[in-house]
Design an enzyme around this catalytic site. Sequence first.
Site, short mmCIF file in Angstrom:
data_model
loop_
_atom_site.label_atom_id
_atom_site.label_comp_id
_atom_site.label_asym_id
_atom_site.label_seq_id
_atom_site.Cartn_x
_atom_site.Cartn_y
_atom_site.Cartn_z
CG ASP A 133 -2.02 1.03 1.15
OD1 ASP A 133 -2.33 1.48 0.03
OD2 ASP A 133 -2.55 1.40 2.21
CB CYS A 197 -22.06 -0.08 3.33
SG CYS A 197 -21.06 1.41 3.09
#
Length: 368
Positions: A133, A197
Site C-alpha cells: 500500500d 454499509c
Amino acid sequence: MRDWARELGFSQIGVSGVDLSSAEPLLLQWLALGYHGDLHYMERHGLKRARPAELVPGTVSVITARMPYLPRGTTPPDWRERELSRLEDPGEGVVSLYARGRDYHKVVRSRLQKLCGRIEALVGPFGYRVFSDSAPVLEKELASRSGQGWRGKHSMVLSRDAGSMFFLGEIFVDFALEPTDPVSDHCGTCTACIDVCPTGAIVAPGVVDARRCISYLTIENHGPIPEDLRPLMGNHIYGCDDCQTICPWNKYARTTELPDFDERSLLVGRRLVDLFAWDEETFLKRTEGGPIRRIDHERWLRNIAVALGNALRQADASQAPALRAALLSRADHESALVREHVAWALAQRSCPDEPAPSGGGRVDRKSP
C-alpha cells in the site's frame, strides 16, 4: 520460500504475471466516475498501476503475500460479535482493527525485505522492489490473480480459510516464476457487506465510491465531512470495518503471531469525551508508530466531533451534559475545520435537558 514467508509472519504467498491489461478498463471507469474522490494521485499515476513493468522497469513476475492482523489472543469468531457490539455504544470511539497496533506499512515492507534477503542468499543477486500500500500498485488485482483469494463484493480480497482480515504485500522481481492459480468466487448471493454499509458506499458488487466510504472520510479526506453523511457515521472515528465484520467468511479470519499488531489499550474501548480531550502532544505520543499518525490532531478532533454529535442525538438527560461540555471545550478551537464540526455536533441536541427523541434518537444509518 513459503516456509520462510511463514516464519516472517505471512500466511500465504503467491505469484502473478505482470500483464494486467484486462483490469485497465474497470480502473479507468472507476476514475471517470470520480469514485476516487480527492485521491488525485490515483489519476496522476493512471494506468501505471496496471503495468508493473512500467512502475519498476525489468519486472517479470510479482510475488504476492498476505499477513493476518487480528491481534494475538483474539478468539475467532467471537471478535466479530465484540466489534459489532461496539457500534451499539454511541459513547465509545471505534478505531478500525487494523489501526490499533503498529503501522502495517513498515511491518509488511520490512519483512518482505527480509524474505528477499533469504531468496538472494539462495539464488544470488536479483532486481526487486517491495510494496505494501505504498506505491501505484493494483494490489488486490495481483493478489486475486495469484490465488490469495477472490474479490469480494466489498471489493477486498476474500479467502475461504482466512476471510479478509489481512494485509497485502508485493515483491516485484526481475526473473520469471511460475504463476500460482487463482481461486473461484465464493460470495454467491450474499449481499451482507453491501447491506450493512452505513453510508451506502458499495455502489455495486465490488465497486466502492470512496467519497461515501467512512474509511476515506475519516482518513484520506482532508476537509469537511459532508453534512449528509455525518449522521450515518455513528461512532467511527478512524476507519470502518463494518463490511468485513459482517462478512460470514471472516469467521475463519486468522490471528497474527506478531506483537506489532497487538491492540494499544489507549485506542480500544475508550470514551469519546476522553479521546476528544487529547491535546496535540498527547495525540502524537499515543499514536506514535501507528497508522493513525497519518491524520493530524486537527482531523482527529474533526472525526470525534462528528461521533460526539451522533452520541448527543441519542443521549438521555443524564448523558447529554458531559457530551455537550466536551464539545463546548473545543467550540473556540483555532482550527475552522474543528469549529465547524463542533458547531454541527452541538446542533444535534438543542438543550442538555431536552428529552431524547423517541427511540433513543437513533438515526437509520442507511438513510441518506
